[in-house]
Design a protein around this motif. Structure first.
Motif, short mmCIF file in Angstrom:
data_model
loop_
_atom_site.label_atom_id
_atom_site.label_comp_id
_atom_site.label_asym_id
_atom_site.label_seq_id
_atom_site.Cartn_x
_atom_site.Cartn_y
_atom_site.Cartn_z
N ARG A 183 0.84 27.75 36.21
CA ARG A 183 -0.16 28.77 35.85
C ARG A 183 -0.59 28.62 34.64
O ARG A 183 -1.94 28.94 34.08
CB ARG A 183 0.15 30.26 36.36
N ILE A 184 0.01 27.96 33.69
CA ILE A 184 -0.59 28.12 32.32
C ILE A 184 -1.61 27.29 32.00
O ILE A 184 -2.76 27.60 31.29
CB ILE A 184 0.66 27.58 31.46
N ALA A 185 -1.65 26.11 32.85
CA ALA A 185 -2.92 25.29 32.67
C ALA A 185 -4.01 25.75 33.12
O ALA A 185 -5.15 25.49 32.58
CB ALA A 185 -2.57 23.84 33.50
N ARG A 186 -4.03 26.70 34.24
CA ARG A 186 -5.20 27.30 34.56
C ARG A 186 -5.58 28.51 33.97
O ARG A 186 -6.78 28.96 33.90
CB ARG A 186 -4.75 27.95 36.17
N THR A 187 -4.90 28.92 33.01
CA THR A 187 -5.09 30.53 32.44
C THR A 187 -4.93 30.57 30.70
O THR A 187 -5.36 31.32 30.11
CB THR A 187 -4.30 31.53 32.90
N MET A 188 -4.75 29.22 30.27
CA MET A 188 -4.20 29.14 29.07
C MET A 188 -5.90 29.34 28.04
O MET A 188 -7.02 28.90 28.60
CB MET A 188 -3.97 27.85 28.39
N THR A 189 -5.68 30.15 27.17
CA THR A 189 -6.88 30.55 26.41
C THR A 189 -6.22 30.66 24.84
O THR A 189 -5.10 30.78 24.67
CB THR A 189 -7.65 31.88 26.43
N PRO A 190 -7.20 30.33 24.05
CA PRO A 190 -6.70 30.43 22.51
C PRO A 190 -6.33 31.80 22.18
O PRO A 190 -6.65 32.79 22.70
CB PRO A 190 -7.98 30.13 21.52
N ASP A 191 -5.43 31.99 21.25
CA ASP A 191 -4.81 33.23 20.81
C ASP A 191 -6.05 33.86 20.12
O ASP A 191 -6.72 33.40 19.44
CB ASP A 191 -3.67 33.05 19.82
N THR A 192 -5.75 35.38 20.10
CA THR A 192 -6.88 36.07 19.30
C THR A 192 -6.72 35.96 17.87
O THR A 192 -5.64 35.62 17.40
CB THR A 192 -6.64 37.58 19.57
N PRO A 193 -7.82 35.96 17.23
CA PRO A 193 -7.48 36.11 15.53
C PRO A 193 -6.46 36.82 15.03
O PRO A 193 -6.20 38.04 15.57
CB PRO A 193 -8.81 36.41 14.92
N GLN B 19 -5.79 30.12 6.42
CA GLN B 19 -6.86 30.88 7.03
C GLN B 19 -7.93 30.04 7.92
O GLN B 19 -8.32 30.48 9.11
CB GLN B 19 -7.55 31.69 6.00
N LYS B 20 -8.01 28.64 7.68
CA LYS B 20 -8.93 27.79 8.42
C LYS B 20 -7.93 26.64 9.01
O LYS B 20 -7.33 25.88 8.20
CB LYS B 20 -9.89 27.45 7.71
N THR B 21 -7.77 26.52 10.32
CA THR B 21 -7.30 25.43 11.09
C THR B 21 -7.96 24.88 12.08
O THR B 21 -8.93 25.72 12.44
CB THR B 21 -5.62 25.84 11.39
N GLU B 22 -7.85 23.52 12.44
CA GLU B 22 -8.28 23.02 13.67
C GLU B 22 -7.45 23.34 14.86
O GLU B 22 -6.07 23.40 14.81
CB GLU B 22 -8.51 21.62 13.46
N ASP B 23 -8.00 23.72 15.97
CA ASP B 23 -7.23 24.11 17.12
C ASP B 23 -6.77 23.00 17.87
O ASP B 23 -7.37 21.87 18.35
CB ASP B 23 -8.21 24.95 17.96
N LEU B 24 -5.42 22.94 18.18
CA LEU B 24 -4.74 21.79 18.98
C LEU B 24 -4.74 22.00 20.38
O LEU B 24 -4.16 21.24 21.15
CB LEU B 24 -3.53 21.38 18.77
N GLY C 87 -4.75 17.74 3.46
CA GLY C 87 -4.67 19.03 3.37
C GLY C 87 -5.19 19.82 4.74
O GLY C 87 -5.03 20.99 4.75
N GLN C 88 -5.73 19.00 5.37
CA GLN C 88 -6.13 19.63 6.89
C GLN C 88 -5.06 20.13 7.72
O GLN C 88 -4.17 19.19 7.85
CB GLN C 88 -7.19 18.46 7.61
N VAL C 89 -5.17 21.13 8.34
CA VAL C 89 -4.08 21.97 9.10
C VAL C 89 -4.42 21.82 10.33
O VAL C 89 -5.76 22.39 10.78
CB VAL C 89 -3.72 23.04 8.60
N TYR C 90 -3.91 21.36 11.51
CA TYR C 90 -4.09 21.49 12.89
C TYR C 90 -2.94 22.25 13.55
O TYR C 90 -1.83 22.21 13.14
CB TYR C 90 -4.06 19.96 13.68
N THR C 91 -3.44 23.42 14.31
CA THR C 91 -2.33 24.24 14.72
C THR C 91 -2.59 24.72 16.26
O THR C 91 -3.96 24.59 16.75
CB THR C 91 -2.00 25.60 14.06
#
Length: 174
Positions: free
Chosen positions: A33-43, A53-58, A127-131
């Motif tokens: 069910r995760i694959a169907r419902t996954m959304t990014p976390d709220t800020p 404070q700024k990261t690229e979303d994985l 220094g780029q961060v991906y999370t």
């Protein structure tokens, strides 16, 4: 000894947290069910200090299938134990893309399931961060690394309230 202690702590915490968790704001009760419902976390809340404070979303590179760690490969651990708010922990060893790995298998358990856990990669040169972020107490899956820019990386881990949470991450490169 430190890695063994972290792994034992992670296994000890596993019964304390529910395997049912949330990813972002969506309830998740089974891996399929995760694959169907996954959304990014709220800020994050504005009153919580985060190290980046700024990261690229994985999130697009994450697959929530239960990983099978290879007993012939090294499994590494990180924890947020004794971290101040606004700090992060990073792996001692780095890895290079492309070449060293195609994917990172991960399993993370944390106490204070309402806290957001950030699992990521830090490019040591730029220094780029991906999370990718999770809420709920535990997560397991695979992170595809093929879309990341070439370079040297370290694995990082932190929460939105390090002093009030304990997270333990086990990971292995494939």
């Amino acid at each position: 000894m430190k890695k063994t202690l972290c792994l034992i702590l992670a296994l000890a915490l596993l019964p304390l947290v529910s395997c049912n968790g949330t990813v972002g704001e969506t309830d998740v009760f089974a891996f399929d069910r995760i694959a169907r419902t996954m959304t990014p976390d709220t800020p994050p809340r504005q009153d919580v200090e985060l190290p980046f404070q700024k990261t690229e979303d994985l999130l697009p590179a994450f697959s929530p299938e239960a990983p099978i760690f290879d007993s012939d490969r090294d499994t590494q651990t990180l924890s947020t134990r004794s971290l101040d708010n606004g700090a992060y922990t990073a792996s001692e060893a780095s890895f290079t893309l492309p070449g060293d790995a195609r994917a990172m298998l991960l399993q993370c358990t944390w106490w204070r399931s309402g806290k957001t856990v950030y699992i990521g990669l830090l490019n040591t040169a730029s220094g780029q961060v991906y999370t990718i972020s999770f809420v709920g107490g535990s997560v397991a899956g695979s992170l595809t690394l093929e879309g990341l820019p070439a370079g040297e990386y370290k694995v990082i881990l932190y929460t939105n309230g390090n002093e009030d949470a304990l997270a333990v991450l086990a990971y292995q490169f494939q």
